[in-house]
Design a protein around this motif. Sequence first.
Motif, PDB file in Angstrom:
ATOM      1  N   ALA A   5       0.793  -1.048   0.018  1.00  0.00           N
ATOM      2  CA  ALA A   5      -0.110  -0.116   0.013  1.00  0.00           C
ATOM      3  C   ALA A   5       0.791   1.127  -0.056  1.00  0.00           C
ATOM      4  O   ALA A   5       1.973   1.326   0.580  1.00  0.00           O
ATOM      5  CB  ALA A   5      -1.027   0.103   1.177  1.00  0.00           C
ATOM      6  N   HIS A   6       0.248   2.407  -0.862  1.00  0.00           N
ATOM      7  CA  HIS A   6       1.124   3.448  -0.880  1.00  0.00           C
ATOM      8  C   HIS A   6       1.066   4.047   0.715  1.00  0.00           C
ATOM      9  O   HIS A   6      -0.101   3.808   1.377  1.00  0.00           O
ATOM     10  CB  HIS A   6       0.645   4.392  -1.856  1.00  0.00           C
ATOM     11  CG  HIS A   6       1.201   5.691  -2.190  1.00  0.00           C
ATOM     12  ND1 HIS A   6       1.427   6.744  -1.264  1.00  0.00           N
ATOM     13  CD2 HIS A   6       2.220   5.943  -3.090  1.00  0.00           C
ATOM     14  CE1 HIS A   6       2.147   7.674  -1.925  1.00  0.00           C
ATOM     15  NE2 HIS A   6       2.584   7.349  -2.896  1.00  0.00           N
ATOM     16  N   PRO A   7       2.158   4.903   0.952  1.00  0.00           N
ATOM     17  CA  PRO A   7       2.280   5.618   2.425  1.00  0.00           C
ATOM     18  C   PRO A   7       1.056   6.374   2.748  1.00  0.00           C
ATOM     19  O   PRO A   7       0.637   6.533   4.033  1.00  0.00           O
ATOM     20  CB  PRO A   7       3.577   6.152   2.544  1.00  0.00           C
ATOM     21  CG  PRO A   7       4.401   5.614   1.513  1.00  0.00           C
ATOM     22  CD  PRO A   7       3.134   4.977   0.455  1.00  0.00           C
ATOM     23  N   CYS A   8       0.414   6.952   1.802  1.00  0.00           N
ATOM     24  CA  CYS A   8      -0.664   7.962   2.013  1.00  0.00           C
ATOM     25  C   CYS A   8      -1.783   7.027   2.649  1.00  0.00           C
ATOM     26  O   CYS A   8      -2.518   7.807   3.187  1.00  0.00           O
ATOM     27  CB  CYS A   8      -1.158   8.505   0.674  1.00  0.00           C
ATOM     28  SG  CYS A   8      -1.782   7.571  -0.685  1.00  0.00           S
ATOM     29  N   ASP A  13      -5.637   5.981   7.049  1.00  0.00           N
ATOM     30  CA  ASP A  13      -5.926   5.107   7.917  1.00  0.00           C
ATOM     31  C   ASP A  13      -5.825   5.535   9.344  1.00  0.00           C
ATOM     32  O   ASP A  13      -6.766   5.300  10.201  1.00  0.00           O
ATOM     33  CB  ASP A  13      -5.062   3.649   7.963  1.00  0.00           C
ATOM     34  CG  ASP A  13      -5.827   2.775   6.598  1.00  0.00           C
ATOM     35  OD1 ASP A  13      -6.848   3.141   6.062  1.00  0.00           O
ATOM     36  OD2 ASP A  13      -5.023   1.725   6.346  1.00  0.00           O
ATOM     37  N   ALA A  14      -4.784   6.123   9.625  1.00  0.00           N
ATOM     38  CA  ALA A  14      -4.593   6.743  11.013  1.00  0.00           C
ATOM     39  C   ALA A  14      -5.573   7.837  11.303  1.00  0.00           C
ATOM     40  O   ALA A  14      -6.078   7.705  12.514  1.00  0.00           O
ATOM     41  CB  ALA A  14      -3.229   7.147  11.106  1.00  0.00           C
ATOM     42  N   ILE A  15      -5.838   8.545  10.376  1.00  0.00           N
ATOM     43  CA  ILE A  15      -6.675   9.618  10.423  1.00  0.00           C
ATOM     44  C   ILE A  15      -8.135   9.259  10.842  1.00  0.00           C
ATOM     45  O   ILE A  15      -8.768   9.619  11.970  1.00  0.00           O
ATOM     46  CB  ILE A  15      -6.564  10.758   9.509  1.00  0.00           C
ATOM     47  CG1 ILE A  15      -5.420  11.399   9.333  1.00  0.00           C
ATOM     48  CG2 ILE A  15      -7.773  11.777   9.698  1.00  0.00           C
ATOM     49  CD1 ILE A  15      -5.368  12.171   8.074  1.00  0.00           C
ATOM     50  N   ALA A  32     -15.552  16.190  14.352  1.00  0.00           N
ATOM     51  CA  ALA A  32     -15.494  17.227  13.163  1.00  0.00           C
ATOM     52  C   ALA A  32     -13.932  17.566  12.932  1.00  0.00           C
ATOM     53  O   ALA A  32     -13.843  17.859  12.028  1.00  0.00           O
ATOM     54  CB  ALA A  32     -16.227  18.187  13.668  1.00  0.00           C
ATOM     55  N   LEU A  33     -13.317  17.849  13.985  1.00  0.00           N
ATOM     56  CA  LEU A  33     -11.693  18.356  13.535  1.00  0.00           C
ATOM     57  C   LEU A  33     -11.186  17.124  12.698  1.00  0.00           C
ATOM     58  O   LEU A  33     -10.334  17.327  11.776  1.00  0.00           O
ATOM     59  CB  LEU A  33     -11.006  18.561  14.910  1.00  0.00           C
ATOM     60  CG  LEU A  33     -11.605  20.028  15.524  1.00  0.00           C
ATOM     61  CD1 LEU A  33     -10.860  19.843  16.924  1.00  0.00           C
ATOM     62  CD2 LEU A  33     -11.321  21.137  14.673  1.00  0.00           C
ATOM     63  N   GLU A  34     -11.280  16.149  13.208  1.00  0.00           N
ATOM     64  CA  GLU A  34     -10.372  14.810  12.723  1.00  0.00           C
ATOM     65  C   GLU A  34     -10.998  14.455  11.195  1.00  0.00           C
ATOM     66  O   GLU A  34     -10.441  14.124  10.347  1.00  0.00           O
ATOM     67  CB  GLU A  34     -10.651  13.606  13.470  1.00  0.00           C
ATOM     68  CG  GLU A  34      -9.923  13.540  14.888  1.00  0.00           C
ATOM     69  CD  GLU A  34      -8.223  13.752  14.660  1.00  0.00           C
ATOM     70  OE1 GLU A  34      -7.754  13.666  13.343  1.00  0.00           O
ATOM     71  OE2 GLU A  34      -7.657  14.328  15.501  1.00  0.00           O
ATOM     72  N   ASP A  35     -12.432  14.667  11.076  1.00  0.00           N
ATOM     73  CA  ASP A  35     -13.287  14.438   9.904  1.00  0.00           C
ATOM     74  C   ASP A  35     -12.681  15.421   8.776  1.00  0.00           C
ATOM     75  O   ASP A  35     -12.329  15.037   7.656  1.00  0.00           O
ATOM     76  CB  ASP A  35     -14.661  14.687  10.193  1.00  0.00           C
ATOM     77  CG  ASP A  35     -15.544  14.136   8.587  1.00  0.00           C
ATOM     78  OD1 ASP A  35     -15.372  12.952   8.431  1.00  0.00           O
ATOM     79  OD2 ASP A  35     -16.143  15.170   8.301  1.00  0.00           O
ATOM     80  N   GLU A  36     -12.450  16.738   9.219  1.00  0.00           N
ATOM     81  CA  GLU A  36     -11.946  17.872   8.469  1.00  0.00           C
ATOM     82  C   GLU A  36     -10.531  17.382   7.888  1.00  0.00           C
ATOM     83  O   GLU A  36     -10.260  17.637   6.864  1.00  0.00           O
ATOM     84  CB  GLU A  36     -12.075  19.038   9.328  1.00  0.00           C
ATOM     85  CG  GLU A  36     -11.336  19.955   8.214  1.00  0.00           C
ATOM     86  CD  GLU A  36     -11.213  21.495   8.792  1.00  0.00           C
ATOM     87  OE1 GLU A  36     -10.945  22.594   8.209  1.00  0.00           O
ATOM     88  OE2 GLU A  36     -11.406  21.603   9.995  1.00  0.00           O
ATOM     89  N   ARG A  37      -9.567  16.953   8.989  1.00  0.00           N
ATOM     90  CA  ARG A  37      -8.169  16.743   8.711  1.00  0.00           C
ATOM     91  C   ARG A  37      -8.455  15.407   7.630  1.00  0.00           C
ATOM     92  O   ARG A  37      -7.447  15.572   6.532  1.00  0.00           O
ATOM     93  CB  ARG A  37      -7.579  16.044   9.651  1.00  0.00           C
ATOM     94  CG  ARG A  37      -7.141  17.227  10.577  1.00  0.00           C
ATOM     95  CD  ARG A  37      -6.145  16.699  11.672  1.00  0.00           C
ATOM     96  NE  ARG A  37      -6.084  17.661  12.750  1.00  0.00           N
ATOM     97  CZ  ARG A  37      -6.729  17.869  14.128  1.00  0.00           C
ATOM     98  NH1 ARG A  37      -7.648  16.940  14.164  1.00  0.00           N
ATOM     99  NH2 ARG A  37      -6.423  18.980  14.890  1.00  0.00           N
TER     100      ARG A  37
END
Length: 68
Positions: A5-8, A13-15, A32-37
């Motif tokens: 898998a590409h690092p992106c 996945d982490a977010i 909401a903040l994490e969803d925006e990230r």
Amino acid sequence: MHRTAHPCFNELDAIFDRVDARLKVSDIIGWALEDERFHLKIVELAGNRRLCETVSTAGARLIDTELA
């Protein structure tokens, strides 16, 4: 054939894991903040700097409005 898998995808996945964790504890602001990230990262990975700036600015304004 095995593909790495590409690092992106690791970043996304982490977010996403943080989005899910915030939702599970009913932390709506954190969610909401994490969803925006998460969505901003997708835009960043697309490589369109102007779109990234627009989405980032719009997201910040929306969050400021919601928190006011």
